[in-house]
Design a protein around this motif. Structure first.
Motif: not given
Ligand code: TMP
Length: 238
Positions: A167, A170, A231, A202-204
């Motif tokens: 997390q 992201r 990342r 990807d979180i978004e």
């Protein structure tokens, strides 16, 4: 430490002996397979990224008190590991609905589970890794009751740690597969933790950053592995 003969070649890695009988080298290939090797291909430099990603994660887990077979990142594609006896039970930990769980229950992918689901599969390529339960594992003596308690405990704590760590970069840890080995009367986390055996979104954007890009012909496969490593390395430099 000297590299010796090839011991075993799997779908994504080769194992080599060393001059120390307790240590072997995991060599990460660029080969990719899916659907029990019915689909085959190459993901350029996957081996390099998977070796980096897995080495980094095993190091972090060691700091968290989770013992694994990892000893050292040796070179681009080589990782030194303890020579474990792999327990033929693959553990899948799921946080969200995807893949075969979505299929089995006729559900859309993406739903968040109220708690993690653990699943077990019999590690046997010829049989296509069938799903099994703890009775199968006990009756066919794939692992002892004590080992299973340990395996479940480690799997859940790896999940708790990795979910929140991903997390931070992201990434949503949708699900992943773990393997364990026996070493000196101990159960150790083994194999690898990489985008080959994890679903990472990807979180978004919910863009897939894992082997589903290969399984489903989504393109930009190399970029996804590189992006996960980017990342991780940027995060660890902070
Ligand atoms: P599944 O939804 O296809 O059962 O996969 C669950 C997770 O396990 C997913 O992150 C990919 C990983 N996995 C492996 O590492 N090896 C396998 O052979 C399979 C089928 C899944």
């Amino acid at each position: 430490m000297e590299k010796r003969e090839k011991l075993y070649e799997g779908k994504a890695k080769i194992l080599y002996a060393t001059d120390d009988p307790n240590l072997i080298i995991q060599y990460f290939k660029d080969d990719a397979t899916a659907f029990n090797a019915q689909k085959k291909g190459t993901i350029v430099e996957k081996g390099i990224y998977n070796n980096r990603i897995s080495s980094h994660i095993f190091k972090l887990l060691a700091q968290e008190g989770v013992a694994s077979h990892f000893v050292q990142h040796l070179s681009d594609r080589e990782m030194l590991v303890k020579r474990v006896n792999i327990i033929p039970v693959e553990v899948v930990i799921r946080n969200r609905i995807a893949g075969s769980l979505a299929k089995r229950f006729g559900l859309a992918e993406g739903g968040v589970l109220s708690r993690p689901i653990l699943e077990f599969y019999y590690k046997d390529d010829a049989l296509g890794d069938p799903m099994i339960n703890e009775d199968h594992i006990a009756v066919f003596e794939l692992a002892s009751q004590k080992e299973m308690e340990e395996i479940k405990k480690i799997s859940l704590s790896v999940n708790t740690f990795l979910k929140s760590w991903f997390q931070e970069i992201r990434i949503s840890l949708v699900d992943f597969k773990l393997e364990f080995g026996r070493y000196d009367h101990q159960v150790l986390l083994a194999d690898e933790i990489t985008p080959d055996g994890c679903r990472l979104w990807d979180i978004e954007t919910e863009e897939k950053l894992d082997k589903d890009r290969f399984r489903r012909d989504l393109g930009q496969i190399e970029e996804a592995y590189r992006e996960v490593w980017r990342r991780i390395s940027e995060h660890s430099a902070k």
